[in-house]
Design a protein around this motif. Structure first.
Motif, PDB file in Angstrom:
ATOM      1  N   ALA A  14     -38.198 -45.540  71.313  1.00 58.25           N
ATOM      2  CA  ALA A  14     -37.904 -46.365  72.493  1.00 58.25           C
ATOM      3  C   ALA A  14     -38.057 -47.857  72.203  1.00 58.25           C
ATOM      4  CB  ALA A  14     -38.789 -45.957  73.662  1.00 58.25           C
ATOM      5  N   THR A  15     -39.058 -48.230  71.433  1.00 58.80           N
ATOM      6  CA  THR A  15     -39.252 -49.647  71.109  1.00 58.80           C
ATOM      7  C   THR A  15     -38.155 -50.136  70.177  1.00 58.80           C
ATOM      8  OG1 THR A  15     -41.632 -49.394  71.411  1.00 58.80           O
ATOM      9  CG2 THR A  15     -40.899 -51.340  70.210  1.00 58.80           C
ATOM     10  N   SER A  16     -37.702 -49.291  69.270  1.00 58.82           N
ATOM     11  CA  SER A  16     -36.576 -49.675  68.405  1.00 58.82           C
ATOM     12  C   SER A  16     -35.319 -49.931  69.230  1.00 58.82           C
ATOM     13  CB  SER A  16     -36.293 -48.591  67.368  1.00 58.82           C
ATOM     14  OG  SER A  16     -37.305 -48.569  66.395  1.00 58.82           O
ATOM     15  N   GLU A  17     -35.145 -49.171  70.308  1.00 54.40           N
ATOM     16  CA  GLU A  17     -33.992 -49.402  71.182  1.00 54.40           C
ATOM     17  C   GLU A  17     -34.097 -50.758  71.879  1.00 54.40           C
ATOM     18  OE1 GLU A  17     -33.211 -44.655  72.053  1.00 54.40           O
ATOM     19  OE2 GLU A  17     -34.012 -45.905  73.652  1.00 54.40           O
ATOM     20  N   ILE A  18     -35.313 -51.157  72.262  1.00 54.68           N
ATOM     21  CA  ILE A  18     -35.511 -52.488  72.834  1.00 54.68           C
ATOM     22  C   ILE A  18     -35.199 -53.545  71.780  1.00 54.68           C
ATOM     23  CG2 ILE A  18     -37.229 -54.124  73.730  1.00 54.68           C
ATOM     24  CD1 ILE A  18     -38.597 -51.700  75.087  1.00 54.68           C
ATOM     25  N   ALA A  19     -35.712 -53.347  70.573  1.00 57.84           N
ATOM     26  CA  ALA A  19     -35.449 -54.296  69.487  1.00 57.84           C
ATOM     27  C   ALA A  19     -33.955 -54.426  69.229  1.00 57.84           C
ATOM     28  CB  ALA A  19     -36.179 -53.865  68.220  1.00 57.84           C
ATOM     29  N   GLN A  20     -33.239 -53.323  69.284  1.00 61.13           N
ATOM     30  CA  GLN A  20     -31.792 -53.369  69.064  1.00 61.13           C
ATOM     31  C   GLN A  20     -31.096 -54.161  70.168  1.00 61.13           C
ATOM     32  OE1 GLN A  20     -30.021 -51.992  66.232  1.00 61.13           O
ATOM     33  NE2 GLN A  20     -28.697 -53.563  67.118  1.00 61.13           N
ATOM     34  N   ALA A  21     -31.541 -53.995  71.413  1.00 62.21           N
ATOM     35  CA  ALA A  21     -30.961 -54.765  72.521  1.00 62.21           C
ATOM     36  C   ALA A  21     -31.224 -56.255  72.334  1.00 62.21           C
ATOM     37  CB  ALA A  21     -31.526 -54.279  73.858  1.00 62.21           C
ATOM     38  N   ILE A  22     -32.416 -56.602  71.855  1.00 67.47           N
ATOM     39  CA  ILE A  22     -32.736 -58.002  71.576  1.00 67.47           C
ATOM     40  C   ILE A  22     -31.853 -58.522  70.447  1.00 67.47           C
ATOM     41  CG2 ILE A  22     -34.540 -59.523  70.643  1.00 67.47           C
ATOM     42  CD1 ILE A  22     -36.550 -57.765  72.275  1.00 67.47           C
ATOM     43  N   ALA A  23     -31.745 -57.744  69.378  1.00 71.98           N
ATOM     44  CA  ALA A  23     -30.896 -58.140  68.244  1.00 71.98           C
ATOM     45  C   ALA A  23     -29.454 -58.336  68.692  1.00 71.98           C
ATOM     46  CB  ALA A  23     -30.981 -57.097  67.131  1.00 71.98           C
TER      47      ALA A  23
END
Length: 157
Positions: free
Chosen positions: A13-22
């Protein structure tokens, strides 16, 4: 401008947030590289850094690269509180030492996602004991707005 986004994520889930930020940063024209903390080397090649979730690999990256991180713009984020209202209600992580050593400009906490069937037995037991709601509580508009404000800050400098 070259930007590193790095996030440790136990269940994704945190990687998905990071991807949205990226994605938001790239959408503003920044050159973005996203890698897990264990693979984040040569911080010096990046103009800015975004890091998240304070699992061991992320803490080790902050310690290993403290000097390099402190010499460039750094923003930090955490995820984890879930439910309505969010649990835990207080700050789920203490990043004060990491904020100081990296000279981070900001630390944002985003609500997270919980899928109980994906949890390990100990994590499932903790979630049940504190009666955490299952579901996806991430606010994608807030996440994108935060990333966009960072991109605007970087592009203005």
């Amino acid at each position: 401008m070259k930007v590193l986004v790095s996030a440790a994520s136990k269940y994704g889930a945190t990687s998905e947030i990071a991807q949205a930020i990226a994605d938001a940063l790239a959408g503003k024209g920044l050159e973005v590289t996203m890698v897990p903390p264990a693979q984040a080397d040569a911080i010096e090649q990046f103009d800015a850094v975004y890091m998240s979730k304070w699992m061991k690999p992320a803490r080790e990256l902050a310690q290993r690269q403290a000097a390099a991180l402190a010499s460039r713009p750094v923003w930090l984020f955490s995820s984890g509180p879930v439910g309505e209202p969010a649990k835990p209600a207080d700050n789920p992580v203490d990043v004060s030492t990491i904020l100081q050593s990296t000279k981070a400009r900001d630390h944002q906490i985003f609500t997270g996602k919980l899928v109980k069937k994906r949890l390990s037995f100990p994590d499932r037991a903790i979630a049940s004991a504190i009666r955490v709601q299952e579901g996806d509580f991430r606010n994608w508009d807030d996440i994108r707005a935060w990333a966009t404000s960072i991109a605007d800050t970087l592009l203005a400098s």
